[in-house]
Design a protein around this motif. Structure first.
Motif, PDB file in Angstrom:
ATOM      1  N   PRO A 295       0.923  -1.327   0.099  1.00  0.00           N
ATOM      2  CA  PRO A 295      -0.251  -0.036  -0.080  1.00  0.00           C
ATOM      3  C   PRO A 295       0.715   1.189   0.090  1.00  0.00           C
ATOM      4  CG  PRO A 295       0.301  -0.767   1.978  1.00  0.00           C
ATOM      5  CD  PRO A 295       0.569  -2.177   1.863  1.00  0.00           C
ATOM      6  N   VAL A 296       1.884   0.889   0.567  1.00  0.00           N
ATOM      7  CA  VAL A 296       2.715   2.434   0.748  1.00  0.00           C
ATOM      8  C   VAL A 296       3.317   2.635  -0.840  1.00  0.00           C
ATOM      9  CG1 VAL A 296       4.913   3.525   1.999  1.00  0.00           C
ATOM     10  CG2 VAL A 296       3.097   1.832   3.095  1.00  0.00           C
ATOM     11  N   ALA A 297       3.755   2.093  -1.449  1.00  0.00           N
ATOM     12  CA  ALA A 297       4.333   2.063  -2.614  1.00  0.00           C
ATOM     13  C   ALA A 297       3.320   3.070  -3.645  1.00  0.00           C
ATOM     14  CB  ALA A 297       5.301   0.883  -3.540  1.00  0.00           C
ATOM     15  N   GLU A 298       1.792   2.624  -3.085  1.00  0.00           N
ATOM     16  CA  GLU A 298       1.036   3.370  -4.470  1.00  0.00           C
ATOM     17  C   GLU A 298       0.633   4.387  -4.188  1.00  0.00           C
ATOM     18  OE1 GLU A 298      -1.341   0.304  -5.330  1.00  0.00           O
ATOM     19  OE2 GLU A 298      -0.347  -1.498  -5.958  1.00  0.00           O
ATOM     20  N   VAL A 299       0.911   4.588  -2.971  1.00  0.00           N
ATOM     21  CA  VAL A 299       0.322   6.167  -2.626  1.00  0.00           C
ATOM     22  C   VAL A 299       0.770   7.322  -2.140  1.00  0.00           C
ATOM     23  CG1 VAL A 299      -1.213   6.890  -0.351  1.00  0.00           C
ATOM     24  CG2 VAL A 299      -1.725   4.200  -1.141  1.00  0.00           C
ATOM     25  N   VAL A 300       2.721   7.377  -1.332  1.00  0.00           N
ATOM     26  CA  VAL A 300       2.824   7.798  -0.829  1.00  0.00           C
ATOM     27  C   VAL A 300       3.771   7.757  -1.519  1.00  0.00           C
ATOM     28  CG1 VAL A 300       4.003   9.195   1.102  1.00  0.00           C
ATOM     29  CG2 VAL A 300       1.964   7.897   1.244  1.00  0.00           C
ATOM     30  N   THR A 301       5.096   9.329  -2.507  1.00  0.00           N
ATOM     31  CA  THR A 301       5.925   8.906  -2.454  1.00  0.00           C
ATOM     32  C   THR A 301       6.875   9.752  -1.819  1.00  0.00           C
ATOM     33  OG1 THR A 301       5.633   8.421  -4.952  1.00  0.00           O
ATOM     34  CG2 THR A 301       7.994   9.324  -4.376  1.00  0.00           C
ATOM     35  N   ILE A 302       7.978   9.214  -0.968  1.00  0.00           N
ATOM     36  CA  ILE A 302       9.063  10.639   0.096  1.00  0.00           C
ATOM     37  C   ILE A 302      10.265   9.796  -0.564  1.00  0.00           C
ATOM     38  CG2 ILE A 302      10.130  10.458   2.473  1.00  0.00           C
ATOM     39  CD1 ILE A 302       7.802   9.057   3.305  1.00  0.00           C
ATOM     40  N   ALA A 303      10.917  11.043  -1.721  1.00  0.00           N
ATOM     41  CA  ALA A 303      12.143  10.845  -2.008  1.00  0.00           C
ATOM     42  C   ALA A 303      13.450  11.185  -1.235  1.00  0.00           C
ATOM     43  CB  ALA A 303      11.621  12.315  -2.854  1.00  0.00           C
ATOM     44  N   PRO A 304      14.575  10.479  -1.594  1.00  0.00           N
ATOM     45  CA  PRO A 304      15.802  10.269  -0.449  1.00  0.00           C
ATOM     46  C   PRO A 304      16.548  10.489  -0.335  1.00  0.00           C
ATOM     47  CG  PRO A 304      15.896   9.856  -2.740  1.00  0.00           C
ATOM     48  CD  PRO A 304      14.352   9.832  -2.614  1.00  0.00           C
ATOM     49  N   GLY A 305      17.786  11.543   0.284  1.00  0.00           N
ATOM     50  CA  GLY A 305      17.918  12.450   0.654  1.00  0.00           C
ATOM     51  C   GLY A 305      18.772  12.988  -0.808  1.00  0.00           C
ATOM     52  N   VAL A 306      19.276  14.617  -0.277  1.00  0.00           N
ATOM     53  CA  VAL A 306      20.251  14.636  -1.715  1.00  0.00           C
ATOM     54  C   VAL A 306      21.496  15.517  -1.535  1.00  0.00           C
ATOM     55  CG1 VAL A 306      17.541  15.499  -2.561  1.00  0.00           C
ATOM     56  CG2 VAL A 306      18.924  17.386  -1.257  1.00  0.00           C
ATOM     57  N   THR A 307      22.201  16.552  -1.841  1.00  0.00           N
ATOM     58  CA  THR A 307      23.399  17.292  -2.155  1.00  0.00           C
ATOM     59  C   THR A 307      22.906  18.033  -0.033  1.00  0.00           C
ATOM     60  OG1 THR A 307      24.519  16.054  -3.453  1.00  0.00           O
ATOM     61  CG2 THR A 307      25.427  18.026  -2.864  1.00  0.00           C
ATOM     62  N   LYS A 308      23.227  18.354   0.037  1.00  0.00           N
ATOM     63  CA  LYS A 308      22.913  19.510   0.698  1.00  0.00           C
ATOM     64  C   LYS A 308      23.718  19.985   1.750  1.00  0.00           C
ATOM     65  CE  LYS A 308      18.342  18.246   2.313  1.00  0.00           C
ATOM     66  NZ  LYS A 308      17.027  18.816   2.629  1.00  0.00           N
ATOM     67  N   ALA A 309      23.920  21.114   1.822  1.00  0.00           N
ATOM     68  CA  ALA A 309      24.765  21.637   3.015  1.00  0.00           C
ATOM     69  C   ALA A 309      24.904  23.015   3.702  1.00  0.00           C
ATOM     70  CB  ALA A 309      26.430  20.835   3.469  1.00  0.00           C
ATOM     71  N   GLU A 310      25.070  23.483   4.926  1.00  0.00           N
ATOM     72  CA  GLU A 310      25.420  24.857   5.269  1.00  0.00           C
ATOM     73  C   GLU A 310      26.617  25.193   5.630  1.00  0.00           C
ATOM     74  OE1 GLU A 310      23.011  27.778   8.003  1.00  0.00           O
ATOM     75  OE2 GLU A 310      24.342  26.245   9.889  1.00  0.00           O
ATOM     76  N   LEU A 311      27.683  25.981   5.186  1.00  0.00           N
ATOM     77  CA  LEU A 311      28.497  25.925   5.118  1.00  0.00           C
ATOM     78  C   LEU A 311      29.026  27.772   6.128  1.00  0.00           C
ATOM     79  CD1 LEU A 311      31.468  25.901   5.093  1.00  0.00           C
ATOM     80  CD2 LEU A 311      32.173  27.506   3.090  1.00  0.00           C
ATOM     81  N   VAL A 312      29.187  26.941   7.392  1.00  0.00           N
ATOM     82  CA  VAL A 312      30.049  28.692   8.137  1.00  0.00           C
ATOM     83  C   VAL A 312      30.826  29.165   8.172  1.00  0.00           C
ATOM     84  CG1 VAL A 312      29.670  28.897  10.943  1.00  0.00           C
ATOM     85  CG2 VAL A 312      28.072  27.705   9.935  1.00  0.00           C
ATOM     86  N   LEU A 313      31.383  30.209   7.994  1.00  0.00           N
ATOM     87  CA  LEU A 313      32.856  30.756   7.954  1.00  0.00           C
ATOM     88  C   LEU A 313      33.340  31.098   9.027  1.00  0.00           C
ATOM     89  CD1 LEU A 313      32.037  32.518   4.491  1.00  0.00           C
ATOM     90  CD2 LEU A 313      33.174  30.168   4.790  1.00  0.00           C
ATOM     91  N   ALA A 314      34.798  31.861   9.316  1.00  0.00           N
ATOM     92  CA  ALA A 314      35.468  31.786  10.112  1.00  0.00           C
ATOM     93  C   ALA A 314      34.298  33.051  11.097  1.00  0.00           C
ATOM     94  CB  ALA A 314      37.057  32.054   9.768  1.00  0.00           C
ATOM     95  N   ASP A 315      34.106  33.992   9.984  1.00  0.00           N
ATOM     96  CA  ASP A 315      33.462  35.108  10.819  1.00  0.00           C
ATOM     97  C   ASP A 315      32.075  34.655  10.832  1.00  0.00           C
ATOM     98  OD1 ASP A 315      32.784  34.573   8.020  1.00  0.00           O
ATOM     99  OD2 ASP A 315      33.393  37.027   7.846  1.00  0.00           O
ATOM    100  N   GLY A 316      31.554  33.716  11.140  1.00  0.00           N
ATOM    101  CA  GLY A 316      29.687  33.551  11.643  1.00  0.00           C
ATOM    102  C   GLY A 316      29.433  33.293   9.749  1.00  0.00           C
ATOM    103  N   HIS A 317      29.726  34.218   8.716  1.00  0.00           N
ATOM    104  CA  HIS A 317      28.807  34.027   7.740  1.00  0.00           C
ATOM    105  C   HIS A 317      28.596  32.495   7.578  1.00  0.00           C
ATOM    106  CE1 HIS A 317      27.080  35.965   4.376  1.00  0.00           C
ATOM    107  NE2 HIS A 317      28.088  34.961   3.209  1.00  0.00           N
ATOM    108  N   LYS A 318      26.936  32.939   6.760  1.00  0.00           N
ATOM    109  CA  LYS A 318      26.150  31.397   6.755  1.00  0.00           C
ATOM    110  C   LYS A 318      26.537  30.850   4.884  1.00  0.00           C
ATOM    111  CE  LYS A 318      24.227  30.405  11.089  1.00  0.00           C
ATOM    112  NZ  LYS A 318      23.414  30.094  11.502  1.00  0.00           N
ATOM    113  N   VAL A 319      26.800  30.314   4.435  1.00  0.00           N
ATOM    114  CA  VAL A 319      26.653  29.763   2.958  1.00  0.00           C
ATOM    115  C   VAL A 319      25.777  28.151   2.915  1.00  0.00           C
ATOM    116  CG1 VAL A 319      27.261  29.678   0.749  1.00  0.00           C
ATOM    117  CG2 VAL A 319      29.373  30.805   2.343  1.00  0.00           C
ATOM    118  N   ILE A 320      24.532  29.049   2.443  1.00  0.00           N
ATOM    119  CA  ILE A 320      23.973  27.457   1.985  1.00  0.00           C
ATOM    120  C   ILE A 320      24.352  26.832   0.528  1.00  0.00           C
ATOM    121  CG2 ILE A 320      21.277  26.474   1.172  1.00  0.00           C
ATOM    122  CD1 ILE A 320      21.873  27.690   3.761  1.00  0.00           C
ATOM    123  N   LEU A 321      25.152  25.624   0.588  1.00  0.00           N
ATOM    124  CA  LEU A 321      25.463  25.043  -0.274  1.00  0.00           C
ATOM    125  C   LEU A 321      24.863  23.723  -1.064  1.00  0.00           C
ATOM    126  CD1 LEU A 321      28.735  23.933   1.652  1.00  0.00           C
ATOM    127  CD2 LEU A 321      28.619  25.844  -0.329  1.00  0.00           C
ATOM    128  N   GLY A 322      24.112  22.981  -2.343  1.00  0.00           N
ATOM    129  CA  GLY A 322      23.876  22.613  -3.027  1.00  0.00           C
ATOM    130  C   GLY A 322      23.972  22.286  -4.174  1.00  0.00           C
TER     131      GLY A 322
END
Length: 389
Positions: free
Chosen positions: A116-143
């Motif tokens: 039943p699950v396979a026919e009703v709902v699609t849950i996608a797997p993980g992807v390439t993504k991350a958050e980089l915090v630089l030395a000065d605290g600045h944040k960069v979203i990566l993908g």
């Protein structure tokens, strides 16, 4: 189950007929079934056509994937065996029953709903993504759409490198500055450090590391799970710190797992040699195919393991060997970024073996788990409910 059992019986007769080893009595039974309806005759000819077109191996490969999941530990009296489950269990090592079960599924697929699950709902797997915090605290979203050049810190350039980033620069003078890479649930990422060490980061993992390595050692800090391919440097040992415990190496490949919500830390060595040291200075040396475990009391022990079970994730696979469903679903929660609720506590202890592609959507994994006949899944608002079948 009556229709399913009859399907298995008929499928055995079909296989014997195709192999030319059917007895006279069995041939009479098969002919009687063929005469019952045009649909039965159509099914027979379709199966016959598959075999004649050398598609048997394709059927076997698909069923072998399901059969691998049927190595279920039946340590509870509540578990009720069926003819199909026994067939599927032994099918992992016997080719002919695999083909028989395949036909049985084909004969009864419209009469019993098992996915039943396979026919009703699609849950996608993980992807390439991350958050980089630089030395000065600045944040960069990566993908995957990350720009080629991200930043420059202390003479080191941070650039896109496939499904990750690399730190390029050989300058060693100056102050020690740290970056933090955070991979959320439902993500993965790769980081090539300034010394050339490659780090594969799994979901819900944080790595703190110097922009460039200064001094007599290369020290990084990890929470979560990562696979390290350490660049060899005999003058500068590489040290991974996990909640006060350390893994010290010169140049090697190993996997470390240290999630805050798990009781133990695991260090699994693939090549080379490492020294595992606890926060209270207890030490243990690991050789290839050994796993060091630090328990909640800080005690050390090691075991001989199949390293593929602990490193396959970085190559896009899940490999389970007699692993309880509770632990499997912890991995599912992180990778698919969802919540799992066991409505029957009994289900947590059911164990499974099998290989699954990590980048399939959840329905493929659910299909295999449900095919064992022990559990079923319901999904509501990104939450999975696990119940006894």
């Amino acid at each position: 189950m009556e229709n399913l059992e009859k399907g298995i019986e008929v499928s055995q007769l079909i296989v014997k007929d195709l192999q030319g080893c059917i007895s006279r009595e069995e041939k009479v039974m098969l002919d009687k079934w063929l005469e019952e309806s045009p649909e039965n005759r159509e099914v027979y000819h379709r199966v016959q056509g598959r075999v004649n077109r050398d598609e048997r191996q394709g059927i076997i490969r698909q069923l072998n994937k399901r059969a691998a999941w049927e190595r279920v530990d039946r340590n509870t009296k509540e578990y009720k065996h069926s003819i199909l489950r026994r067939c599927m269990r032994y099918a992992a090592t016997i080719v002919l029953p695999l083909f028989v079960v395949g036909i049985g599924f084909y004969l009864t697929r419209d009469k019993e709903e098992i996915h039943p699950v396979a026919e009703v709902v699609t849950i996608a797997p993980g992807v390439t993504k991350a958050e980089l915090v630089l030395a000065d605290g600045h944040k960069v979203i990566l993908g995957t759409e990350t720009v080629d050049s991200l930043a420059s810190e202390g003479g080191v350039n941070i650039v896109k490198d496939g499904n990750g980033v690399s730190y390029l620069g050989n300058k060693e003078e100056g102050d020690l500055a740290y970056n933090i890479m955070r991979v959320p649930r439902g993500g993965e990422f790769k980081v090539r450090l300034q010394d050339g060490t490659l780090v594969y980061m799994n979901s819900e993992t944080e790595l703190k590391y110097p922009v460039r390595f200064v001094g007599k050692e290369r020290r990084v800090y990890l929470s979560g799970e990562a696979y390290f391919e350490v660049q060899r440097d005999t003058a500068k040992p590489f040290i991974v710190v996990m909640n006060g415990n350390e893994v010290r190496v010169l140049g090697t490949e190993f996997n470390v797992r240290s999630y805050k919500d798990e009781k133990c830390q695991f260090t699994t060595l693939v090549t080379g040699k490492v020294l595992l040291t606890t926060s209270d200075r207890k030490c243990m040396e690991l050789l290839p195919n050994e796993q060091g475990i630090v328990d909640p009391q800080g005690e050390l022990r090691k075991e001989q393991v199949d390293v593929a079970l602990y490193t396959a994730w970085k190559d896009g696979n899940f490999v389970f060997r007699k692993q309880c469903l509770e632990n499997i679903m912890e991995i599912v929660e992180r990778w698919y970024d969802l919540k799992v609720t066991f409505e029957d506590e009994w289900c947590k202890q059911v164990s499974f073996s099998g290989n699954v592609e990590r980048y399939d959507d959840f329905s493929k994994l659910a299909e295999m788990l449900e095919a064992t006949g022990s559990v079923k899944f319901k999904i509501k608002n990104n939450e999975i409910y696990v119940t006894k079948r």
